[in-house]
Scaffold this motif. Structure first.
Motif, PDB file in Angstrom:
ATOM      1  N   THR A   2       0.945  -1.073  -0.044  1.00 40.51           N
ATOM      2  CA  THR A   2       0.166  -0.078   0.054  1.00 40.51           C
ATOM      3  C   THR A   2       0.992   1.258   0.029  1.00 40.51           C
ATOM      4  N   ASP A  26      -2.260   0.501  -4.781  1.00 40.82           N
ATOM      5  CA  ASP A  26      -3.151   0.272  -3.776  1.00 40.82           C
ATOM      6  C   ASP A  26      -2.810   1.620  -2.889  1.00 40.82           C
ATOM      7  N   ASN A  72      -1.447  -1.531   8.435  1.00 39.51           N
ATOM      8  CA  ASN A  72      -1.517  -1.635   7.181  1.00 39.51           C
ATOM      9  C   ASN A  72      -0.140  -1.852   6.500  1.00 39.51           C
TER      10      ASN A  72
END
Length: 338
Positions: A2, A26, A72
């Motif tokens: 990400t 992403d 994340n």
């Protein structure tokens, strides 16, 4: 994997998120909504046809920021978050030093903790000051003439110090000139809070009748028509430049500064005339006294970005003016419907 985009609902950040998604990345957006609105998230999602993760967060909140990285799989950061008004920085320098410096130091601290060592940093051509004759190259001596610019310059120096001290870091310092334009959909554009800092929002307000006339600060400069000269760049070209820089730092370590502009200088009156011609609308204006701190001309040398990033600006001044007006009319129409 990400890409974290801080300040991702702002003018340049939101357009960069669109470009990142369209390039297959992403993204996770964080924004404290102090200078943006949550509606921008929905507009981004409409353009890219997918949901984008968003967390409302102030980078000064170190514990919450650490949680974002913990939860994340972030591999790189594009950092837009920060205050950006020159005038406001002169009036309240302490606020600018506290916010812009401390938020970035927090971000770097957490990045180091989680071994995320790739950052594209939103800097500014302001770091060149008024010491040099354009076009401006990245290796010139730097001098920021106001607190806003000094926060950018200080952070550039901090990033360079980190690279010199520790292996594995990779930073791209994006020095962009005068962003205007909007996404071709008319869904994204510049939405300044309070009195706009940039020229185009004032042109839009004058053209729409929201204000009686645009104020042109100084008509007696030593230029062909007496007005200041700037290197205007379409916001989508800026967005593409950030994606190119991200790809660059994925492959290289170190710290590199890149100008993002067109390499072409246009006067304030050039911009007004082009806007009128492209959009078939009049922009009433008054010439008033020079504004303190304005420099005569600022134009980028973009050869380094072209050579190392494979990036060149694609949009001309006509497209910048057309897309800006298209965005503004769309926003005015949506406000009328509401």
């Amino acid at each position: 994997m990400t890409i974290l985009v801080t300040g991702g609902l702002g003018f340049i950040g939101s357009h960069t998120v669109v470009e990142l998604i369209e390039q297959g990345e992403d993204c996770l957006i964080i924004d404290n909504l102090s200078k943006s609105v949550i509606d921008v998230l929905e507009r981004i999602e409409t353009i890219v046809h997918k949901k984008i993760p968003f967390i409302q967060l102030d980078l000064l909140d170190l514990d919450k920021l650490r949680t974002v990285f913990k939860e994340n799989a972030i591999t790189a950061v594009i950092h837009f978050a920060g205050f950006k008004s020159v005038g406001e920085s002169v009036r309240n320098p302490l606020m600018y030093y506290q916010n812009n410096l401390m938020s970035t130091l927090n971000l770097l601290d957490v990045m180091k903790e989680f071994d995320v060592k790739k950052l594209v940093f939103s800097s500014s051509a302001t770091v060149y000051g008024d010491l040099h004759t354009p076009p401006l190259k990245e290796d010139l001596s730097l001098h920021a003439p106001n607190p806003y610019g000094r926060t950018k310059l200080m952070l550039e120096e901090i990033l360079q110090d980190i690279v010199a001290a520790q292996a594995g870091w990779s930073f791209a310092l994006m020095r962009y000139f005068n962003p205007i334009g909007a996404h071709k959909s008319g869904l994204l554009g510049e939405m300044p809070f309070g009195v706009p800092n940039n020229l185009m929002p004032h042109i839009l307000k004058a053209a729409s009748g929201e204000t009686s006339a645009l104020q042109v600060f100084g008509g007696d400069y030593e230029t062909e028509d007496g007005s200041c000269i700037r290197d205007f760049i379409h916001v989508m070209d800026l967005a593409k430049g950030h994606v190119k820089a991200l790809n660059y730092i994925k492959a290289f370590e170190g710290c590199e500064a890149f100008n993002l502009g067109t390499g072409i200088g246009y006067s304030v009156f050039d911009l007004i005339r082009t806007f009128e011609d492209v959009n078939s609308v009049k922009v009433p204006f008054d010439i008033v006294a020079r504004r303190e701190g304005d420099i005569v001309a600022s134009i980028a040398d973009i050869s380094k970005a072209s050579m190392l990033l494979g990036w060149d600006a694609q949009y001309d001044l006509q497209a910048m003016c057309y897309d800006s007006w298209n965005w503004y009319q769309n926003i005015l129409h949506s406000m009328t419907e509401d």
